[in-house]
Enzyme design. Sequence first.
Site, mmCIF file in Angstrom:
data_model
loop_
_atom_site.group_PDB
_atom_site.id
_atom_site.type_symbol
_atom_site.label_atom_id
_atom_site.label_comp_id
_atom_site.label_asym_id
_atom_site.label_seq_id
_atom_site.Cartn_x
_atom_site.Cartn_y
_atom_site.Cartn_z
ATOM 1 N N ARG A 1 -14.544 7.448 5.002
ATOM 2 C CA ARG A 1 -13.117 7.128 5.103
ATOM 3 C C ARG A 1 -12.464 7.576 6.396
ATOM 4 O O ARG A 1 -11.753 6.811 7.049
ATOM 5 C CB ARG A 1 -12.324 7.806 3.962
ATOM 6 N N THR A 2 -12.655 8.835 6.754
ATOM 7 C CA THR A 2 -11.866 9.374 7.867
ATOM 8 C C THR A 2 -12.235 8.660 9.164
ATOM 9 O O THR A 2 -11.363 8.229 9.915
ATOM 10 C CB THR A 2 -12.083 10.896 7.991
ATOM 11 N N LYS B 1 -29.138 18.057 21.793
ATOM 12 C CA LYS B 1 -29.828 18.731 22.918
ATOM 13 C C LYS B 1 -29.163 20.074 23.224
ATOM 14 O O LYS B 1 -29.516 20.723 24.184
ATOM 15 C CB LYS B 1 -29.767 17.856 24.162
ATOM 16 N N ARG C 1 -14.775 15.633 13.849
ATOM 17 C CA ARG C 1 -15.141 16.293 12.581
ATOM 18 C C ARG C 1 -16.361 17.159 12.866
ATOM 19 O O ARG C 1 -17.325 16.698 13.494
ATOM 20 C CB ARG C 1 -15.470 15.280 11.500
ATOM 21 N N HIS D 1 -7.972 19.705 6.989
ATOM 22 C CA HIS D 1 -8.225 18.259 7.111
ATOM 23 C C HIS D 1 -6.847 17.592 7.193
ATOM 24 O O HIS D 1 -6.395 16.937 6.258
ATOM 25 C CB HIS D 1 -9.020 17.782 5.903
HETATM 26 N N1 CP Z 1 -11.659 12.038 2.378
HETATM 27 C C1 CP Z 1 -12.599 12.155 3.335
HETATM 28 O O1 CP Z 1 -12.523 13.018 4.237
HETATM 29 O O2 CP Z 1 -13.624 11.257 3.215
HETATM 30 P P1 CP Z 1 -14.850 11.124 4.226
HETATM 31 O O3 CP Z 1 -15.647 12.390 4.145
HETATM 32 O O4 CP Z 1 -15.609 9.908 3.783
HETATM 33 O O5 CP Z 1 -14.270 10.962 5.612
#
Ligand code: CP
Length: 306
Positions: A51-52, A80, A101, A129
Site C-alpha cells: 500500500r504505502t 553492497k 521505508r 508511520h
Molecule cells: N499499511 C501499510 O503500511 O501497508 P504496506 O506495508 O503494504 O505498505
Amino acid sequence: MRHIISPLDFSVEELDELMDTANDIEKHPEKYANVCNRKKLATLFYEPSTRTRLSLETAMLNLGGQVIGFASSNASSAAKGESVADTIRMISCYADIAAIRHPKEGAALVAAMNSSIPVINAGDGGHQHPTQTLTDLLTIRSLKGRLENLTVGLCGDLKFGRTVHSLINALVRYPGIRFVLISPTELRIPSYIRENVLDANHIEYEEVEILEDAMPKLDILYMTRVQRERFFSEDEYLRLKDIYVLDGAKMELAKEDMLVMHPLPRVNEISVEVDKDPRAGYFKQVQYGVYIRMALIMKLLEVEVC
Ligand code: CP
C-alpha cells in the site's frame, strides 16, 4: 524545505488543510492532474510494502509527476553496504522528493538530515508511520464526520505496531479522545507512549485483554496485525498471532455505527465475513490513502493549484 518524519511535524491546522485538499482531490481529481509535471518522486523501500509504496507512486502519477525507486534493499546498493545517508545524497540529485521505508527506527530522520529534497517517512521500524496516520485521520474525519469526542479501541500488537504509535501521537491533539488499548500483556503499548504521550497529555485510557469487553464502548475499532518481522522468537509469534480475530459474532456486540479500521495487510485478525458489514472501513481507508498522499506531496513540494 520540510520533511514528514512524525505526524507531529504538522500542526493541527496544517493537517486540517491537508485533509481539506484531499477531500477536494476526491471531488475534483482533474484539477490536480498536472500540478506536478516534470517532478519526480523516489521511493526507497528497504522493507516490503504494497500500500504505502504503490499509493505514494499512484499519488505522484495522479499529479502528473514521475516515479523512480527500489522496492527492496537487495535491489539497491544497500546490499553492497551503502549507507542511508549516502543513498539520500545521491537521490537528491535524481528526484524532487523521496519516500523511505526502513526496518531501523530513526532511518527516515537520518535521511532527512542528509537530504536536500523533502523526505517522507514511509515507516521506520516499530517507530512511526506518519502517512498511514494522515490516511487514518482523513478516513475518520470523512466517515465519522469528526476527529473529536471519540472512543477509539486499538487492538492487537500495540508494542511493535508503528501505525498505532503514530495514530496515538496524532489523536491526542484533539479534544475528548479516549482510548481502549486491547492487547495481551506481551504486546502492551510501550511505556514511552503511555508515559510521554498518554499520561503527559492527560488522556483517558484503559488497558484490557478481552476484545469482547471493549466492543460496546467503541466508536472506532482499529485492528492491527501481530508484527511477525519484529519478534525475536518465532514460538512467541506463533503463540500470539491469532489472539484476536474480529468476526461477525463480535461485530454484533458493537455500536451500529462503529467504524472498523485496519492499516492492512491483515492476516487472520479480521475474518473475511466482516468485509461485507457496512461498518468495515478498511478498504475505503486505502482509497483515502491516495488522496491524502497527493495532498502531502503537493504541500512538501509547495505546489499550488491555479
Ligand atoms: N499499511 C501499510 O503500511 O501497508 P504496506 O506495508 O503494504 O505498505
